[in-house]
Design a protein around this motif. Structure first.
Motif, PDB file in Angstrom:
ATOM      1  N   VAL A  44      -2.399  -3.957 -19.379  1.00  0.00           N
ATOM      2  CA  VAL A  44      -1.964  -2.888 -20.281  1.00  0.00           C
ATOM      3  C   VAL A  44      -3.122  -2.489 -21.190  1.00  0.00           C
ATOM      4  CG1 VAL A  44       0.365  -3.874 -20.282  1.00  0.00           C
ATOM      5  CG2 VAL A  44      -1.152  -4.355 -22.200  1.00  0.00           C
ATOM      6  N   VAL A  45      -3.023  -1.280 -21.741  1.00  0.00           N
ATOM      7  CA  VAL A  45      -3.965  -0.875 -22.783  1.00  0.00           C
ATOM      8  C   VAL A  45      -3.498  -1.417 -24.128  1.00  0.00           C
ATOM      9  CG1 VAL A  45      -4.961   1.075 -24.042  1.00  0.00           C
ATOM     10  CG2 VAL A  45      -4.738   1.183 -21.557  1.00  0.00           C
ATOM     11  N   ASP A  46      -2.211  -1.260 -24.430  1.00  0.00           N
ATOM     12  CA  ASP A  46      -1.657  -1.646 -25.731  1.00  0.00           C
ATOM     13  C   ASP A  46      -0.526  -2.645 -25.586  1.00  0.00           C
ATOM     14  OD1 ASP A  46      -3.053   0.269 -27.606  1.00  0.00           O
ATOM     15  OD2 ASP A  46      -2.146   1.709 -26.230  1.00  0.00           O
ATOM     16  N   SER A  74     -16.004   2.234 -19.501  1.00  0.00           N
ATOM     17  CA  SER A  74     -16.574   3.574 -19.319  1.00  0.00           C
ATOM     18  C   SER A  74     -17.029   3.835 -17.893  1.00  0.00           C
ATOM     19  CB  SER A  74     -17.722   3.803 -20.308  1.00  0.00           C
ATOM     20  OG  SER A  74     -17.216   3.931 -21.622  1.00  0.00           O
ATOM     21  N   ASP A  75     -17.296   2.799 -17.109  1.00  0.00           N
ATOM     22  CA  ASP A  75     -17.598   3.005 -15.696  1.00  0.00           C
ATOM     23  C   ASP A  75     -16.373   3.558 -14.972  1.00  0.00           C
ATOM     24  OD1 ASP A  75     -20.408   1.743 -15.146  1.00  0.00           O
ATOM     25  OD2 ASP A  75     -19.372   0.302 -16.420  1.00  0.00           O
ATOM     26  N   ALA A  76     -15.206   3.004 -15.306  1.00  0.00           N
ATOM     27  CA  ALA A  76     -13.971   3.495 -14.692  1.00  0.00           C
ATOM     28  C   ALA A  76     -13.697   4.932 -15.101  1.00  0.00           C
ATOM     29  CB  ALA A  76     -12.805   2.597 -15.088  1.00  0.00           C
ATOM     30  N   LEU A  77     -14.001   5.270 -16.351  1.00  0.00           N
ATOM     31  CA  LEU A  77     -13.830   6.644 -16.820  1.00  0.00           C
ATOM     32  C   LEU A  77     -14.814   7.568 -16.112  1.00  0.00           C
ATOM     33  CD1 LEU A  77     -12.581   8.703 -18.768  1.00  0.00           C
ATOM     34  CD2 LEU A  77     -14.161   7.875 -20.537  1.00  0.00           C
ATOM     35  N   ALA A 103      -5.604   7.695 -22.518  1.00  0.00           N
ATOM     36  CA  ALA A 103      -6.005   8.271 -21.232  1.00  0.00           C
ATOM     37  C   ALA A 103      -7.432   7.915 -20.854  1.00  0.00           C
ATOM     38  CB  ALA A 103      -5.832   9.785 -21.256  1.00  0.00           C
ATOM     39  N   THR A 104      -8.312   7.730 -21.833  1.00  0.00           N
ATOM     40  CA  THR A 104      -9.709   7.405 -21.524  1.00  0.00           C
ATOM     41  C   THR A 104      -9.896   5.931 -21.171  1.00  0.00           C
ATOM     42  OG1 THR A 104     -10.312   6.955 -23.841  1.00  0.00           O
ATOM     43  CG2 THR A 104     -10.543   9.240 -23.052  1.00  0.00           C
ATOM     44  N   GLU A 105      -8.918   5.091 -21.498  1.00  0.00           N
ATOM     45  CA  GLU A 105      -9.047   3.658 -21.220  1.00  0.00           C
ATOM     46  C   GLU A 105      -8.133   3.181 -20.098  1.00  0.00           C
ATOM     47  OE1 GLU A 105     -10.545   2.122 -25.594  1.00  0.00           O
ATOM     48  OE2 GLU A 105      -8.383   2.243 -25.242  1.00  0.00           O
ATOM     49  N   ARG A 106      -7.101   3.933 -19.806  1.00  0.00           N
ATOM     50  CA  ARG A 106      -6.182   3.565 -18.718  1.00  0.00           C
ATOM     51  C   ARG A 106      -6.889   3.403 -17.372  1.00  0.00           C
ATOM     52  NH1 ARG A 106      -4.856   2.824 -14.532  1.00  0.00           N
ATOM     53  NH2 ARG A 106      -2.884   3.111 -13.416  1.00  0.00           N
ATOM     54  N   PRO A 107      -7.899   4.233 -17.005  1.00  0.00           N
ATOM     55  CA  PRO A 107      -8.530   4.045 -15.696  1.00  0.00           C
ATOM     56  C   PRO A 107      -9.098   2.643 -15.475  1.00  0.00           C
ATOM     57  CG  PRO A 107      -9.090   6.205 -16.552  1.00  0.00           C
ATOM     58  CD  PRO A 107      -8.375   5.472 -17.664  1.00  0.00           C
ATOM     59  N   LEU A 137      -7.855  -0.157 -16.184  1.00  0.00           N
ATOM     60  CA  LEU A 137      -6.841  -1.132 -15.781  1.00  0.00           C
ATOM     61  C   LEU A 137      -6.827  -1.324 -14.267  1.00  0.00           C
ATOM     62  CD1 LEU A 137      -3.775  -0.297 -18.067  1.00  0.00           C
ATOM     63  CD2 LEU A 137      -5.677  -1.870 -18.506  1.00  0.00           C
ATOM     64  N   ASP A 138      -7.130  -0.281 -13.509  1.00  0.00           N
ATOM     65  CA  ASP A 138      -7.165  -0.417 -12.054  1.00  0.00           C
ATOM     66  C   ASP A 138      -8.289  -1.353 -11.621  1.00  0.00           C
ATOM     67  OD1 ASP A 138      -5.016   1.373 -11.627  1.00  0.00           O
ATOM     68  OD2 ASP A 138      -6.366   3.083 -11.810  1.00  0.00           O
ATOM     69  N   ASP A 139      -9.448  -1.241 -12.263  1.00  0.00           N
ATOM     70  CA  ASP A 139     -10.554  -2.140 -11.952  1.00  0.00           C
ATOM     71  C   ASP A 139     -10.223  -3.572 -12.362  1.00  0.00           C
ATOM     72  OD1 ASP A 139     -11.824   0.148 -11.144  1.00  0.00           O
ATOM     73  OD2 ASP A 139     -13.329   0.156 -12.736  1.00  0.00           O
ATOM     74  N   LEU A 140      -9.610  -3.706 -13.531  1.00  0.00           N
ATOM     75  CA  LEU A 140      -9.201  -5.026 -14.013  1.00  0.00           C
ATOM     76  C   LEU A 140      -8.221  -5.669 -13.047  1.00  0.00           C
ATOM     77  CD1 LEU A 140      -8.966  -7.231 -16.232  1.00  0.00           C
ATOM     78  CD2 LEU A 140      -7.209  -5.792 -17.306  1.00  0.00           C
TER      79      LEU A 140
END
Length: 276
Positions: free
Chosen positions: A37-39, A105-108, A229-233, A235-238
């Motif tokens: 999760v982000v939050d 930021s790589d995922a973003l 929205a800028t940090e959610r991407p 989570l897929d890498d994680l």
């Protein structure tokens, strides 16, 4: 699980003010199911409990600032009690995941197809995170040039949908070839974007006066997206990292935890009429 997280995102890479690592749970307890999760908010906790996970891995710390009580009568205390009662561990990777390569930021940057990536704000020489392409934010080349207006629409299409959407500042017809991105609040790095000579900078939580002064000084165009929205991407890498651990099932929360829930666009303005 903790060892794998700390191998990829060493706590020593976090900012001094940050609070990362294991927050709740036994370090040696088995983990079979994880929610990313982000939050950590009541809604994502409810999602975790419904899914029967053993651990939540979050980006934002639940207990960033000091507290004197985690009584269940308090907002954060209720969350702590829920997780302990359900035997759900909580782990946080925040600025140590921001600075990692690959990291937030790589995922973003991947959402925009950026190539030739380099850090926007590298760690200071001698700091634990220095080197190997690590740092806050990424700078890269777009696959094809776009106007700022086109890039804003493209950003709204490739980022997770929020009521906030994406807004841009600068000449709508400005051509953008090089783009800097930084997941989360990024106005502290406006000067880095200017020094890098990029055409535009996308981040979140941009404020009126710093943005206006930045543009007045001929800084790059700006794109402001929702923080979540800028940090959610990432989570897929994680999740992919954790899924590589044998016997571990990972899920990603798509619950939009951005606090802004309504966006009202102004009525269309007839170009023949004078604008106020």
């Amino acid at each position: 699980m903790v060892a794998e997280l700390e191998r990829r995102y060493p706590p020593a890479w976090a900012e001094d003010w940050d609070r990362v690592g294991l927050v709740l749970g036994e370090p040696c307890a088995p983990v079979r199911r994880v929610l990313c999760v982000v939050d950590v908010v009541p809604e994502t906790v409810a999602e975790a409990l419904a899914a029967g996970v053993d651990m939540i891995v979050a980006h934002h710390p639940l207990l960033l600032r000091g507290v004197s009580s985690v009584a269940p009568t308090t907002y954060k205390g209720r969350i702590v009690h829920q997780l302990i009662k359900a035997d759900v561990a909580l782990y946080v990777a925040h600025t140590n995941a921001d600075v990692a390569a690959p990291g937030v930021s790589d995922a973003l940057a991947a959402r925009f197809g950026l190539t030739g990536l380099r850090p926007l704000h590298p760690p200071a020489p001698g700091s634990p995170a220095h080197g190997a392409g690590r740092g806050i934010g990424r700078i890269g080349e777009l696959p094809e040039p776009m106007t700022l207006a086109e890039l804003a629409r493209h950003a709204a299409a490739v980022l997770p949908v929020t009521a906030w959407g994406v807004r841009a500042a600068g000449d709508p017809e400005r051509t953008v070839r090089t783009l800097a991105v930084s997941g989360g609040s990024g106005d502290a790095f406006l000067a880095d974007a200017t020094a890098a000579g990029v055409d535009a900078y996308l981040t979140a939580d941009l404020r009126h006066h710093p943005a206006g002064e930045h543009l007045a000084a001929d800084g790059p165009a700006l794109l402001d997206a929702a923080h979540w929205a800028t940090e959610r991407p990432w989570l897929d890498d994680l999740a992919a990292l954790l899924r590589a651990t044998p016997g571990v099932e990972t899920q990603v929360s798509d619950l939009d935890t951005d606090p802004w829930t309504v966006h009202a666009a102004p009525p269309a303005v007839d170009d023949k009429e004078p604008r106020p």
